[in-house]
Write a protein that holds these residues in place. Sequence first.
Motif, short mmCIF file in Angstrom:
data_model
loop_
_atom_site.label_atom_id
_atom_site.label_comp_id
_atom_site.label_asym_id
_atom_site.label_seq_id
_atom_site.Cartn_x
_atom_site.Cartn_y
_atom_site.Cartn_z
N UNK A 319 -0.37 -59.33 -11.86
CA UNK A 319 -0.30 -60.65 -11.24
C UNK A 319 1.16 -61.07 -11.09
N UNK A 320 1.95 -60.76 -12.10
CA UNK A 320 3.36 -61.10 -12.09
C UNK A 320 4.09 -60.41 -10.94
N UNK A 321 3.74 -59.13 -10.76
CA UNK A 321 4.34 -58.35 -9.68
C UNK A 321 3.99 -58.97 -8.32
N UNK A 322 2.73 -59.38 -8.18
CA UNK A 322 2.30 -59.99 -6.91
C UNK A 322 3.06 -61.29 -6.66
N UNK A 323 3.14 -62.12 -7.71
CA UNK A 323 3.77 -63.43 -7.58
C UNK A 323 5.26 -63.34 -7.31
N UNK A 324 5.94 -62.58 -8.17
CA UNK A 324 7.39 -62.43 -8.01
C UNK A 324 7.72 -61.68 -6.72
N UNK A 325 6.85 -60.73 -6.36
CA UNK A 325 7.05 -59.98 -5.14
C UNK A 325 6.99 -60.88 -3.92
N UNK A 326 6.00 -61.78 -3.92
CA UNK A 326 5.87 -62.73 -2.81
C UNK A 326 7.11 -63.62 -2.73
N UNK A 327 7.56 -64.05 -3.90
CA UNK A 327 8.76 -64.90 -3.96
C UNK A 327 9.99 -64.15 -3.43
N UNK A 328 10.17 -62.91 -3.90
CA UNK A 328 11.32 -62.12 -3.46
C UNK A 328 11.27 -61.88 -1.96
N UNK A 329 10.09 -61.53 -1.47
CA UNK A 329 9.94 -61.25 -0.05
C UNK A 329 10.26 -62.50 0.78
N UNK A 330 9.76 -63.66 0.32
CA UNK A 330 10.01 -64.90 1.06
C UNK A 330 11.50 -65.20 1.13
N UNK A 331 12.16 -65.05 -0.01
CA UNK A 331 13.60 -65.31 -0.04
C UNK A 331 14.37 -64.33 0.85
N UNK A 332 14.04 -63.06 0.74
CA UNK A 332 14.78 -62.05 1.51
C UNK A 332 14.56 -62.25 3.01
N UNK A 391 10.62 -58.69 -15.33
CA UNK A 391 11.83 -59.46 -15.02
C UNK A 391 11.52 -60.96 -14.96
N UNK A 392 12.45 -61.76 -15.47
CA UNK A 392 12.31 -63.22 -15.39
C UNK A 392 12.61 -63.66 -13.96
N UNK A 393 11.94 -64.74 -13.56
CA UNK A 393 12.14 -65.23 -12.20
C UNK A 393 13.61 -65.60 -11.94
N UNK A 394 14.25 -66.19 -12.94
CA UNK A 394 15.65 -66.58 -12.78
C UNK A 394 16.55 -65.35 -12.59
N UNK A 395 16.25 -64.30 -13.34
CA UNK A 395 17.05 -63.06 -13.22
C UNK A 395 16.88 -62.47 -11.82
N UNK A 396 15.63 -62.48 -11.35
CA UNK A 396 15.36 -61.98 -10.01
C UNK A 396 16.12 -62.81 -8.98
N UNK A 397 16.13 -64.13 -9.17
CA UNK A 397 16.87 -65.00 -8.25
C UNK A 397 18.37 -64.70 -8.29
N UNK A 398 18.88 -64.43 -9.48
CA UNK A 398 20.31 -64.08 -9.59
C UNK A 398 20.61 -62.84 -8.77
N UNK A 399 19.72 -61.85 -8.85
CA UNK A 399 19.93 -60.61 -8.09
C UNK A 399 19.87 -60.88 -6.59
N UNK A 400 18.92 -61.71 -6.18
CA UNK A 400 18.79 -62.01 -4.74
C UNK A 400 20.01 -62.82 -4.26
N UNK A 401 20.50 -63.73 -5.12
CA UNK A 401 21.72 -64.48 -4.78
C UNK A 401 22.86 -63.52 -4.48
N UNK A 402 22.99 -62.49 -5.34
CA UNK A 402 24.09 -61.55 -5.14
C UNK A 402 23.92 -60.76 -3.84
#
Length: 425
Positions: A319-332, A391-402
């Motif tokens: 579930x975490x993968x689905x949720x964070x994946x959707x978030x990452x995809x939306x941001x990217x 991975x924590x959502x904040x950490x993922x966001x840090x990576x996407x920010x970079x």
Amino acid sequence: MHNNGTMIRTPSSSTFMAREARFGAANYRPLPVVLTRGEGAYLWDVEGKRYIDMMSAYSAVSFGHGHPRLLKVLSEQAARLALTSRAFHTDVLGTFMEALCKATGMDKVLPMNSGAEAVETAIKAARKWGHKVKRIPEGQARIIVAKGNFAGRTTTIISFSSEFQYQDGFGPLTPGFDAVPYGDARAFERAITRATAAILVEPIQGEGGIIVPPDGYLREVRALCDRHNVLMICDEVQTGLGRTGDLFAVDHDGVKPDAILLGKALGGGLLPVSAFTARAELMNVFNPGDHGSTFGGNPLAAAIATEALAVLRDEKLVERSAELGTHMMRRLKSIDHPAIRDVRGRGLLVGVDIDPAWCGGREFCERLLQGGVLTKETRESVVRLAPPLVIERQTLDDAIDLIETTLEGLQHPQRKTPAVEPLNA
Ligand SMILES: *Cc1c(COP(=O)(O)O)cnc(C)c1O
């Protein structure tokens, strides 16, 4: 010793890199970083710099580095019993097999070590099923694969690769394979003959550039396999165990293949553990002495893989993968930059295809490395983003920010050359 010139290295990193270069085969070209420690989604180099792991060892570290539950099982089982060979039974192997059958919906498991060995096992099973059950004349069974596949590096597996470099100089190749374009189920059907034993396909092509097939592709493959009495074998070595936001990527199409191959994450990021899981009719072609592996199914591997499956469930990592994946995809997808040719993937398996006129995949990964994010390109231009599922959502966001700031820092291709110092520098 090659250095890309943009990076200043203290002697300790370069010493390690030079030693590898001096004594090691040159079959890899790692990014210039020397890692020494990992925890969760973070890695540290020998100079103490911290990185976000957006690569997870090609998806093998889905549970993060040093997961406490997995470490506990590792040390306890290692102290009790680590290796026996399959000449004897152990009190952990059956438990692992049962758990894996429950997870996959398959009847039986044949445990191996590397992903390539699981694929080799599948090829042997499919051929023997073809000859003994489907009654294809001995030695004539064929397997259809998709172009752009990646299934490992053995001589047989590279024989059905479409990458020139994987085969160049390594012949004679193993015959018996046909390759058709990926994502088009009709292409499989056209290639089927009476000698076809199986279709071997990745639900999403990982190394092939994170290629997501059209919805319903696997459902169509299932239907045509049924129509023609052909086995459907899905290589989920990379996509399995929650990576794509479903427990298995085939679940996205609601399909049950005749066999599922697992590896990578199955070993909890600690050991090589792989498995060929199949319906009874297929697995039953194996008799004692037909196939095996000294380390396959060893107690240590079995205990870790069993715990890995339990962690996946207890921590709701799918579930975490689905949720964070959707978030990452939306941001990217919301990044508006002309260098991005495509963003694709599912769950926490995403590729950002970067126009090589702007920046090569390798160079982009070196820039991310400098900024504190580790990943590796695939197929030259696709930057792979596949962090540990923990991975924590904040950490993922840090990576996407970079990734965003790295894109902003790229120079427009037409303004790139000639390389002159700006006048006001
Ligand atoms: C990595 C991979 C393999 C091979 O696994 P190894 O452990 O490297 O042998 C097979 N199939 C797929 C889809 C993979 O991504």
